[in-house]
Design a protein around this motif. Structure first.
Motif, PDB file in Angstrom:
ATOM      1  N   LEU A   1       0.828  -1.215   0.000  1.00  0.00           N
ATOM      2  CA  LEU A   1       0.000   0.000   0.000  1.00  0.00           C
ATOM      3  C   LEU A   1       0.857   1.259   0.000  1.00  0.00           C
ATOM      4  CD1 LEU A   1      -2.764  -1.136   2.518  1.00  0.00           C
ATOM      5  CD2 LEU A   1      -2.987  -0.902   0.027  1.00  0.00           C
ATOM      6  N   ASP A   2       2.004   1.200   0.664  1.00  0.00           N
ATOM      7  CA  ASP A   2       2.912   2.343   0.680  1.00  0.00           C
ATOM      8  C   ASP A   2       3.439   2.616  -0.727  1.00  0.00           C
ATOM      9  OD1 ASP A   2       4.666   4.320   2.187  1.00  0.00           O
ATOM     10  OD2 ASP A   2       6.208   3.053   1.266  1.00  0.00           O
TER      11      ASP A   2
ATOM     12  N   GLY B   1      -0.191   2.942  -3.255  1.00  0.00           N
ATOM     13  CA  GLY B   1      -1.369   3.724  -2.916  1.00  0.00           C
ATOM     14  C   GLY B   1      -2.542   2.806  -2.611  1.00  0.00           C
ATOM     15  N   PRO B   2      -3.731   3.383  -2.435  1.00  0.00           N
ATOM     16  CA  PRO B   2      -4.906   2.563  -2.100  1.00  0.00           C
ATOM     17  C   PRO B   2      -5.119   1.448  -3.127  1.00  0.00           C
ATOM     18  CG  PRO B   2      -5.422   4.881  -1.830  1.00  0.00           C
ATOM     19  CD  PRO B   2      -4.071   4.810  -2.498  1.00  0.00           C
TER      20      PRO B   2
ATOM     21  N   ALA C   1      -4.969  -0.326   8.827  1.00  0.00           N
ATOM     22  CA  ALA C   1      -5.508   0.109   7.531  1.00  0.00           C
ATOM     23  C   ALA C   1      -6.999   0.337   7.663  1.00  0.00           C
ATOM     24  CB  ALA C   1      -5.230  -0.940   6.451  1.00  0.00           C
TER      25      ALA C   1
ATOM     26  N   ARG D   1     -10.777   0.755   5.096  1.00  0.00           N
ATOM     27  CA  ARG D   1     -11.418   0.612   3.783  1.00  0.00           C
ATOM     28  C   ARG D   1     -11.975   1.966   3.385  1.00  0.00           C
ATOM     29  NH1 ARG D   1     -13.532  -5.146   2.476  1.00  0.00           N
ATOM     30  NH2 ARG D   1     -14.084  -3.987   0.607  1.00  0.00           N
TER      31      ARG D   1
ATOM     32  N   ASP E   1     -13.180   3.879  -3.688  1.00  0.00           N
ATOM     33  CA  ASP E   1     -12.145   4.021  -4.706  1.00  0.00           C
ATOM     34  C   ASP E   1     -11.976   5.496  -5.052  1.00  0.00           C
ATOM     35  OD1 ASP E   1     -10.523   4.051  -6.963  1.00  0.00           O
ATOM     36  OD2 ASP E   1     -11.618   2.451  -7.984  1.00  0.00           O
TER      37      ASP E   1
ATOM     38  N   LYS F   1     -11.301   0.175  -1.521  1.00  0.00           N
ATOM     39  CA  LYS F   1      -9.852   0.015  -1.460  1.00  0.00           C
ATOM     40  C   LYS F   1      -9.388   0.120  -0.012  1.00  0.00           C
ATOM     41  CE  LYS F   1      -9.027   0.990  -6.152  1.00  0.00           C
ATOM     42  NZ  LYS F   1      -7.954   1.029  -7.090  1.00  0.00           N
TER      43      LYS F   1
ATOM     44  N   ARG G   1      -6.277   1.574   2.546  1.00  0.00           N
ATOM     45  CA  ARG G   1      -5.138   2.479   2.676  1.00  0.00           C
ATOM     46  C   ARG G   1      -4.684   2.419   4.137  1.00  0.00           C
ATOM     47  NH1 ARG G   1      -8.079   8.339   2.275  1.00  0.00           N
ATOM     48  NH2 ARG G   1      -9.110   8.214   4.293  1.00  0.00           N
TER      49      ARG G   1
ATOM     50  N   THR H   1      -3.755   3.527   7.827  1.00  0.00           N
ATOM     51  CA  THR H   1      -4.124   4.592   8.755  1.00  0.00           C
ATOM     52  C   THR H   1      -2.843   5.308   9.168  1.00  0.00           C
ATOM     53  OG1 THR H   1      -3.847   3.118  10.648  1.00  0.00           O
ATOM     54  CG2 THR H   1      -6.075   3.245   9.675  1.00  0.00           C
TER      55      THR H   1
ATOM     56  N   ARG I   1       0.828   3.675   8.972  1.00  0.00           N
ATOM     57  CA  ARG I   1       1.988   4.298   8.313  1.00  0.00           C
ATOM     58  C   ARG I   1       3.159   4.405   9.278  1.00  0.00           C
ATOM     59  NH1 ARG I   1      -1.954   7.164   5.885  1.00  0.00           N
ATOM     60  NH2 ARG I   1      -1.854   8.870   7.355  1.00  0.00           N
TER      61      ARG I   1
END
Length: 151
Positions: free
Chosen positions: A44-45, A48-49, A79, A81, A84, A92, A94, A96, A100
């Motif tokens: 994800l890093d 991206g999403p 993470a 949801r 998109d 998707k 990403r 949190t 991170r």
């Protein structure tokens, strides 16, 4: 008689992955993230999403396995949801802020471990090793038609 290069690479890869696992997910002293959480957050890093299908394709796991792993990631607060960002139907994932931070701390610890292990290598040797590892990984990805996201 010395073993052929492909056999040495196979054996070297086995030992290399064992050493990397020693610096990772739950086995490295003080690690917060599991190996699967670290892998998902790294994806994800870099990319991206991503949806379940995109993550499964990048990592090379079945969607049922990815469903369990992303559920754990959300449950742990690493993470979330989201819709998109491009307006597609699939939701998707990403990281949190906590995800991170945990990823960045774990990655820094892993990089520091590699730097300690290879501390007496020349800059040229380190660069050559990284270049050959990149080349090998890209060849595997081309063959599998599954690419790891790169920034």
């Amino acid at each position: 008689m010395s073993e052929a290069p492909a056999g040495r690479i196979e054996q070297g890869g086995l030992v290399f992955s064992r050493h990397l696992l020693g610096m990772s997910g739950g086995r490295r002293t003080g690690a917060t993230l599991t190996q699967s959480a670290y892998l998902l957050l790294a994806c994800l890093d870099a990319g991206g999403p991503m949806s379940i299908a995109e993550l499964a394709g990048a990592i090379g796991l079945e969607t049922s396995t990815m469903n369990r792993q992303t559920a754990a990631l959300v449950r742990e607060g690493w993470a979330e949801r989201i819709p998109d960002p491009a307006g597609g139907l699939a939701r998707k994932f990403r990281p949190t802020a906590a995800g991170r931070q945990a990823f960045e701390e774990e990655r820094a610890a892993r990089v520091a471990g590699i730097e300690r292990i290879a501390g007496d290598w020349s800059a040229g040797d380190l660069d050559a090793f990284a270049t050959l590892l990149d080349r090998f990984n890209l060849a595997v990805e081309r063959r599998r038609k599954s690419h790891w996201p790169r920034a």
